[in-house]
Design a protein around this motif. Structure first.
Motif, PDB file in Angstrom:
ATOM      1  N   ARG A 136       0.837  -1.206   0.000  1.00  0.00           N
ATOM      2  CA  ARG A 136       0.000   0.000   0.000  1.00  0.00           C
ATOM      3  C   ARG A 136       0.868   1.251   0.000  1.00  0.00           C
ATOM      4  O   ARG A 136       0.579   2.227  -0.691  1.00  0.00           O
TER       5      ARG A 136
ATOM      6  N   GLU B  54       3.941   1.489  -1.123  1.00  0.00           N
ATOM      7  CA  GLU B  54       4.596   1.606  -2.431  1.00  0.00           C
ATOM      8  C   GLU B  54       3.633   2.202  -3.460  1.00  0.00           C
ATOM      9  O   GLU B  54       4.036   3.031  -4.290  1.00  0.00           O
ATOM     10  N   GLU B  55       2.384   1.800  -3.407  1.00  0.00           N
ATOM     11  CA  GLU B  55       1.390   2.356  -4.330  1.00  0.00           C
ATOM     12  C   GLU B  55       1.220   3.859  -4.114  1.00  0.00           C
ATOM     13  O   GLU B  55       1.154   4.641  -5.077  1.00  0.00           O
ATOM     14  N   ILE B  56       1.172   4.273  -2.856  1.00  0.00           N
ATOM     15  CA  ILE B  56       1.028   5.694  -2.552  1.00  0.00           C
ATOM     16  C   ILE B  56       2.258   6.464  -3.033  1.00  0.00           C
ATOM     17  O   ILE B  56       2.146   7.566  -3.598  1.00  0.00           O
TER      18      ILE B  56
ATOM     19  N   ARG C 286       4.304   5.701  -5.531  1.00  0.00           N
ATOM     20  CA  ARG C 286       4.274   5.810  -7.003  1.00  0.00           C
ATOM     21  C   ARG C 286       3.215   6.828  -7.454  1.00  0.00           C
ATOM     22  O   ARG C 286       3.432   7.594  -8.396  1.00  0.00           O
ATOM     23  N   GLN C 287       2.094   6.823  -6.769  1.00  0.00           N
ATOM     24  CA  GLN C 287       1.031   7.773  -7.107  1.00  0.00           C
ATOM     25  C   GLN C 287       1.499   9.204  -6.885  1.00  0.00           C
ATOM     26  O   GLN C 287       1.294  10.078  -7.732  1.00  0.00           O
ATOM     27  N   ARG C 288       2.150   9.463  -5.763  1.00  0.00           N
ATOM     28  CA  ARG C 288       2.617  10.816  -5.469  1.00  0.00           C
ATOM     29  C   ARG C 288       3.710  11.250  -6.433  1.00  0.00           C
ATOM     30  O   ARG C 288       3.757  12.411  -6.839  1.00  0.00           O
ATOM     31  N   LYS C 289       4.571  10.337  -6.820  1.00  0.00           N
ATOM     32  CA  LYS C 289       5.624  10.680  -7.785  1.00  0.00           C
ATOM     33  C   LYS C 289       5.041  10.969  -9.164  1.00  0.00           C
ATOM     34  O   LYS C 289       5.570  11.794  -9.912  1.00  0.00           O
ATOM     35  N   ALA C 290       3.943  10.313  -9.496  1.00  0.00           N
ATOM     36  CA  ALA C 290       3.300  10.589 -10.777  1.00  0.00           C
ATOM     37  C   ALA C 290       2.644  11.963 -10.787  1.00  0.00           C
ATOM     38  O   ALA C 290       2.486  12.583 -11.850  1.00  0.00           O
ATOM     39  N   GLU C 291       2.290  12.467  -9.605  1.00  0.00           N
ATOM     40  CA  GLU C 291       1.593  13.748  -9.503  1.00  0.00           C
ATOM     41  C   GLU C 291       2.523  14.921  -9.217  1.00  0.00           C
ATOM     42  O   GLU C 291       2.154  16.074  -9.445  1.00  0.00           O
ATOM     43  N   ASP C 292       3.725  14.639  -8.690  1.00  0.00           N
ATOM     44  CA  ASP C 292       4.592  15.721  -8.223  1.00  0.00           C
ATOM     45  C   ASP C 292       6.038  15.335  -8.458  1.00  0.00           C
ATOM     46  O   ASP C 292       6.503  14.293  -7.994  1.00  0.00           O
TER      47      ASP C 292
ATOM     48  N   GLN D 128      -6.885   5.015   1.911  1.00  0.00           N
ATOM     49  CA  GLN D 128      -6.731   6.380   1.442  1.00  0.00           C
ATOM     50  C   GLN D 128      -5.751   7.153   2.330  1.00  0.00           C
ATOM     51  O   GLN D 128      -5.874   7.133   3.549  1.00  0.00           O
TER      52      GLN D 128
END
Length: 404
Positions: free
Chosen positions: A3, A5-7, A9-15, A398
């Motif tokens: 979980r 790691e998913e967060i 990757r998600q944050r790196k995709a956004e910022d 979340q």
């Protein structure tokens, strides 16, 4: 950690900003604490030692599951009361000031762990002035010998507790204090013990000591706090303290405790919260100096002081981030020992040493594991005035971002 790691990757995709964050899985924390507390014999309560991690979302998660909070300062009392006005709070630690003792009384501390004869006298004076009766335990620094563990707070000269040779004097003084109610004893002799059999042996020593004092001094107590000290294995995360074996042995051991010892309690911190945390830091640079590879990350011991404090290499995983914006080649290394350091201007800013990785690249994120205890809470946050890390609390999948 999937979980987290998913967060990441998600944050790196956004910022694109270099990532640096403490992450806490509150769902895992609740499940873990519930398993621990529900498997205890009914005669024993589990208090949470707030010094391990006193962030409010962590306290709010633990509060409904634990018997109460163990605190070591008035600030921690206030944090506990901000979460719950009536949860039991026990107040220990050396060097309590008059202001802390009075503040604890006014904020409804359940009982105080008295660390010295002088503290006992001051607490009696304050309780008399406020015209209240204060329950106390005497914290005793036993002579030992004790099972081996990472830290030893008793059995040798330390600032903790009342010397065992002064037990009779302390009991007499407490009994003569008209506004103090002596309920029993507090022991916290070891920290980070990983062996269930040794911990059962430690509790057996406590039993024998108190029974001998009761017989010799003609007293009966109702309450024993047997401390914390149950450890976390940072060297091998798959080989943790066997709680199930410990509680099986504990059931039989409690049968040998006198019936008038009605209130028995643990006060664990690290054991409850370590596994819920991760510290994610982005690799800023990779270089070789004098034959040694260094991986430099956005962060360091000013955010996560535990590794340098305990002089160990903290375990981590590499979260690969494929995005690369620069027009020049991406530096990487693998197959050779690397030392992971932070951004501080000191060679002591080391999080892990001589770790062999298949591959690590600039821009990847290192996710340090089991960082939920004694991480952010013990770190020198503002050294060099670097930005603080994000604090991310994962609940029902979340993340919730809070300031620090």
């Amino acid at each position: 950690m999937n979980r987290m790691e998913e967060i990441i990757r998600q944050r790196k995709a956004e910022d694109d900003a270099p990532l640096c964050a403490h992450l806490y899985d509150l769902d895992h924390l609740a499940s873990h604490v519930k398993r621990i507390t529900q498997s205890l014999p009914s005669r024993i309560g589990m208090f949470y030692a707030m010094k391990a991690n006193s962030e409010r979302p962590v306290l709010e998660t633990i509060a409904p599951l634990a018997a109460g909070f163990e605190v070591a300062s008035l600030g921690e009392v206030e944090k506990a009361r901000a979460v719950s006005r009536d949860i039991p709070v026990i107040f220990g630690g050396p060097g309590k000031t008059d202001q802390e003792l009075e503040g604890g009384i006014r904020l409804g501390v359940t009982r105080f762990h008295v660390e010295s004869l002088q503290e006992l006298l001051r607490l009696e004076r304050i309780a008399a002035r406020l015209n209240v009766h204060v329950p106390i335990l005497l914290r005793i620094n036993l002579k030992g010998p004790f099972p081996s563990a990472t830290l030893q707070m008793a059995g040798r000269p330390t600032q903790f507790g009342i010397d065992e040779d002064e037990v009779a004097v302390a009991i007499q003084l407490a009994q003569q204090s008209s506004h103090l109610k002596l309920e029993g004893f507090h022991f916290h002799s070891l920290s980070n013990n990983l062996d269930p059999e040794r911990h059962l042996a430690l509790l057996t020593m406590y039993r024998d000591k108190v029974m001998a004092w009761e017989e010799a001094l003609g007293i009966q107590v109702t309450t024993l706090n047997v401390g914390g000290g149950i450890g976390v294995n940072y060297a091998d995360l798959s080989a943790q303290f066997d709680w199930e074996a410990f509680t099986r042995g504990l059931e039989g051991l409690l049968d040998t405790f006198p019936a008038h010892w009605r209130n028995l309690m643990f006060e664990c911190g690290r054991f409850l919260t370590a596994s819920c945390g991760g510290y994610g830091v982005e690799v800023l640079d990779i270089k070789k100096n004098h034959g040694q590879w260094y991986v430099i990350v956005r962060g360091g011991t000013h955010h996560f002081r535990l590794p340098v404090s305990w002089q160990h290499s903290h375990p981590f995983d590499v979260v690969e981030i494929d995005h690369w914006d620069y027009p020049f080649p991406r530096k990487e290394t693998g197959g050779e020992p690397v030392t992971v350091t932070g951004q501080l201007c000191t060679p002591k800013d080391v999080l892990a040493r001589d770790v062999i990785l298949p591959r690590v690249r600039i821009g990847d994120v290192l996710l340090f594991r089991f960082t939920g205890a004694y991480g952010w809470s013990i770190s020198h946050h503002d050294f060099l005035s670097h930005p603080h890390p994000d604090q991310l609390y994962l609940k029902q999948g979340q993340p919730v971002l809070t300031g620090v």
